[in-house]
Design an enzyme around this catalytic site. Sequence first.
Site, mmCIF file in Angstrom:
data_model
loop_
_atom_site.group_PDB
_atom_site.id
_atom_site.type_symbol
_atom_site.label_atom_id
_atom_site.label_comp_id
_atom_site.label_asym_id
_atom_site.label_seq_id
_atom_site.Cartn_x
_atom_site.Cartn_y
_atom_site.Cartn_z
ATOM 1 N N ASP A 1 37.356 70.586 57.041
ATOM 2 C CA ASP A 1 37.052 70.791 58.463
ATOM 3 C C ASP A 1 37.585 69.629 59.299
ATOM 4 O O ASP A 1 38.105 69.824 60.396
ATOM 5 C CB ASP A 1 35.539 70.928 58.689
ATOM 6 C CG ASP A 1 35.097 72.379 58.696
ATOM 7 O OD1 ASP A 1 35.823 73.219 58.112
ATOM 8 O OD2 ASP A 1 34.041 72.680 59.273
ATOM 9 N N TYR B 1 26.515 72.903 45.607
ATOM 10 C CA TYR B 1 26.215 74.145 46.315
ATOM 11 C C TYR B 1 25.672 75.226 45.378
ATOM 12 O O TYR B 1 25.054 76.182 45.821
ATOM 13 C CB TYR B 1 27.472 74.688 47.026
ATOM 14 C CG TYR B 1 27.882 73.879 48.244
ATOM 15 C CD1 TYR B 1 27.138 72.790 48.656
ATOM 16 C CD2 TYR B 1 29.011 74.220 48.965
ATOM 17 C CE1 TYR B 1 27.525 72.039 49.757
ATOM 18 C CE2 TYR B 1 29.395 73.473 50.077
ATOM 19 C CZ TYR B 1 28.654 72.399 50.463
ATOM 20 O OH TYR B 1 29.031 71.665 51.558
ATOM 21 N N LYS C 1 33.519 60.333 44.562
ATOM 22 C CA LYS C 1 32.614 59.239 44.925
ATOM 23 C C LYS C 1 32.207 58.557 43.618
ATOM 24 O O LYS C 1 31.025 58.438 43.276
ATOM 25 C CB LYS C 1 31.411 59.825 45.690
ATOM 26 C CG LYS C 1 30.482 58.804 46.312
ATOM 27 C CD LYS C 1 31.061 58.107 47.537
ATOM 28 C CE LYS C 1 30.104 57.030 48.007
ATOM 29 N NZ LYS C 1 30.712 56.145 49.008
ATOM 30 N N ASP D 1 34.494 70.716 51.571
ATOM 31 C CA ASP D 1 33.953 71.429 52.729
ATOM 32 C C ASP D 1 34.101 70.557 53.973
ATOM 33 O O ASP D 1 34.609 70.987 55.022
ATOM 34 C CB ASP D 1 32.466 71.735 52.447
ATOM 35 C CG ASP D 1 31.847 72.653 53.471
ATOM 36 O OD1 ASP D 1 32.556 73.094 54.390
ATOM 37 O OD2 ASP D 1 30.643 72.934 53.351
ATOM 38 N N ASP E 1 34.505 58.543 51.284
ATOM 39 C CA ASP E 1 34.277 57.901 52.584
ATOM 40 C C ASP E 1 35.584 57.315 53.127
ATOM 41 O O ASP E 1 35.903 57.450 54.311
ATOM 42 C CB ASP E 1 33.172 56.830 52.496
ATOM 43 C CG ASP E 1 33.244 55.993 51.231
ATOM 44 O OD1 ASP E 1 34.014 56.336 50.319
ATOM 45 O OD2 ASP E 1 32.529 54.976 51.151
#
Length: 354
Positions: free
Chosen positions: A249, A138, A189, A245, A221
Amino acid sequence: MKIAVLPGDGIGTEIVAQAVKVLEALRSDGLKIELEYAHIGGAGYDAAGDPFPAATEKLVLASDAALLGAVGGYQYDTLPRELRPEKGLLRIRKTLNAFANLRPAMVYPELVNASSLKPELVSGLDIMILRELTGDIYFGQPRGIRTLENGERQGFDTMHYSESEIRRVAHVGFQIAMKRNKKMCSVDKANVLDTSMFWREIVTDVAKEYPLVELSHMYVDNAAMQLVRAPKQFDVILTGNIFGDILSDEASMLTGSIGMLPSASLDANNKGLYEPCHGSAPDIAGKDIANPLATILSVAMMMRYTFAREDIAQRIEAAVRKVLQQGLRTGDIYEPGMQKIGTIAMGDAVVAAL
Ligand code: NAD
């Protein structure tokens, strides 16, 4: 306790007003609380042509903590990116160096049916997601849209984490785990990304300083899958900015309503930014129906993490639980048999329970 109050846009003003009632009730009990208001997001743009005006920056730097409602609104969607309300959020986080984002996902017994998962999967759920907030893809440079030699256009971003960025957030994670069930799962990851391989190496190294905490690693994942398959296996989840992020959520939905979820973003000295996890909900703004509990619970987190007043944090949380036990519900958490009330009445009920 010097607190910057930044209502922002949409339902932000309505929900922050209820949290301020709670702070004022605590003040009348003798706590030395000083509140000062400033604009952020679209409100900042309207007032000063900037989603994070200089006056707001000055105030938050001079305060111990900031309480933020939410930013965003349809009327700002056509502004250039630098002037969009969401830019104000990124800038305040960066200004405060608030690198540790704590998002608890808790299921209250009274709301267990509000979750989209089966009650037995989420009943008693209590996870803390710790998301690194100021690094990763980001913020990485270079980024942009470029034209390649063959004339094709290409969008690109850069993912990177420095050792110090990983170390400091890992320490926060282990310290939180020490105060909870002493289990931390670091999500990355590492099977594909070099940044993640490095993340895993550093987190594993920091773990040597916390022998009582059981550290595990999981690919993002799989974590996304496990969160909806068997969420109670987690205690603390530590992860980077972009994975956090998305996962936070996802975890928020386990609890039923985004209107119940607080958050804290802390710097190295526990100075912090406190805000509900949801946005400005322009679809319900101005109707006195938004749920103010996420914002009120953010005040509880503020008492716990910035002001080290666990007693007051628990008092606020107990007041929220009491109101739920009384059967009072805003529309987002309403179920038949309960009493549906508005934003203001919910704020009043929490103050009464306090
Ligand atoms: P949102 O979180 O604002 O709303 C999503 C849905 O949840 C809506 O149906 C809304 O009515 C409902 N909702 C949210 N908070 C609620 C509450 N307290 N009580 C009851 N219902 C609630 O997300 P969105 O609709 O994707 O975005 C709206 C605006 O908010 C956009 O401009 C977006 O950029 C911004 N946003 C801001 C933040 C922030 O300030 N931290 C976070 C996310 C989105």
